[in-house]
Design a protein around this motif. Structure first.
Motif, short mmCIF file in Angstrom:
data_model
loop_
_atom_site.label_atom_id
_atom_site.label_comp_id
_atom_site.label_asym_id
_atom_site.label_seq_id
_atom_site.Cartn_x
_atom_site.Cartn_y
_atom_site.Cartn_z
N GLY A 34 0.83 -1.20 0.00
CA GLY A 34 0.00 0.00 0.00
C GLY A 34 0.86 1.24 0.00
O GLY A 34 2.09 1.17 0.05
N ALA A 35 0.20 2.40 -0.06
CA ALA A 35 0.91 3.67 -0.05
C ALA A 35 0.11 4.69 0.76
O ALA A 35 -1.11 4.59 0.87
N ILE A 36 0.82 5.65 1.32
CA ILE A 36 0.20 6.76 2.06
C ILE A 36 0.82 8.04 1.54
O ILE A 36 2.04 8.13 1.39
N HIS A 37 -0.02 8.99 1.21
CA HIS A 37 0.48 10.29 0.74
C HIS A 37 -0.43 11.39 1.28
O HIS A 37 -1.52 11.13 1.77
N GLY A 38 0.03 12.63 1.18
CA GLY A 38 -0.79 13.74 1.62
C GLY A 38 -0.02 15.05 1.63
O GLY A 38 1.09 15.13 1.11
N ASP A 50 6.86 23.23 3.86
CA ASP A 50 7.94 22.43 3.29
C ASP A 50 8.92 22.03 4.38
O ASP A 50 9.01 22.67 5.42
N ASN A 51 9.61 20.94 4.16
CA ASN A 51 10.60 20.39 5.10
C ASN A 51 10.01 19.96 6.43
O ASN A 51 10.73 19.89 7.43
N ALA A 52 8.71 19.67 6.47
CA ALA A 52 8.14 19.03 7.66
C ALA A 52 8.63 17.57 7.65
O ALA A 52 8.76 16.96 6.59
N THR A 53 8.91 17.04 8.81
CA THR A 53 9.39 15.66 8.92
C THR A 53 8.25 14.75 9.34
O THR A 53 7.55 15.03 10.31
N LEU A 54 8.06 13.67 8.58
CA LEU A 54 7.04 12.68 8.89
C LEU A 54 7.73 11.37 9.20
O LEU A 54 8.57 10.90 8.41
N SER A 68 5.55 22.09 -1.79
CA SER A 68 4.09 22.19 -1.78
C SER A 68 3.48 21.47 -0.58
O SER A 68 2.27 21.32 -0.48
N GLY A 69 4.34 21.02 0.35
CA GLY A 69 3.86 20.33 1.55
C GLY A 69 3.54 18.87 1.32
O GLY A 69 2.99 18.19 2.19
N TYR A 70 3.88 18.33 0.15
CA TYR A 70 3.52 16.96 -0.23
C TYR A 70 4.55 15.95 0.29
O TYR A 70 5.74 16.21 0.31
N TYR A 71 4.03 14.77 0.66
CA TYR A 71 4.88 13.64 1.05
C TYR A 71 4.26 12.36 0.53
O TYR A 71 3.08 12.32 0.17
N GLU A 72 5.07 11.29 0.49
CA GLU A 72 4.55 10.00 0.06
C GLU A 72 5.41 8.87 0.61
O GLU A 72 6.63 8.92 0.56
N PHE A 73 4.74 7.86 1.17
CA PHE A 73 5.37 6.61 1.58
C PHE A 73 4.83 5.53 0.65
O PHE A 73 3.62 5.33 0.57
#
Length: 117
Positions: A34-38, A50-54, A68-73
């Motif tokens: 699966g994948a998680i993004h947001g 930007d540069n927020a750590t998840l 743009s605040g985007y991340y993806e696992f």
């Protein structure tokens, strides 16, 4: 007429054989991960952070957001995860999500600025 029936039968048989071979191939027609993004945004202004750590628990994977605040696992084992989101000057946030095989889950988060004293 017999020649037509023979040709029709051979064509039908060949089509069925091709169909059988293609359905029995070794390739997987489904995703097992699966994948998680947001997106991560400022609670008050809605501006992307930007540069927020998840950090993903229990896997320990870590990502940073882009401009743009985007991340993806990607390629996550199907299970429940806790995402901890941190950014300097903001209160941390936590979200719980279940990654499902073959699905992409959107998990957006807002961070509240730390009040100035």
């Amino acid at each position: 007429m017999k020649a037509f029936r023979k040709l029709f039968f051979i064509t039908f048989l060949a089509s069925g054989l091709l169909c059988l071979i293609s359905s029995c191939s070794n390739s997987n027609d489904y995703e097992i991960f699966g994948a998680i993004h947001g997106r991560v945004t400022d609670y008050e202004t809605g501006a992307p952070l930007d540069n927020a750590t998840l950090t993903l628990s229990p896997s320990g994977l870590s990502k940073q957001t882009d401009a743009s605040g985007y991340y993806e696992f990607k390629n996550l084992e199907p299970m429940q995860y806790t995402i901890t989101i941190q950014h300097q000057g903001y209160q941390p946030n936590r979200k719980t999500v279940y990654a499902t095989s073959g699905e992409d889950h959107q998990v957006d988060a807002q961070l509240r600025p730390i009040p100035e004293n």
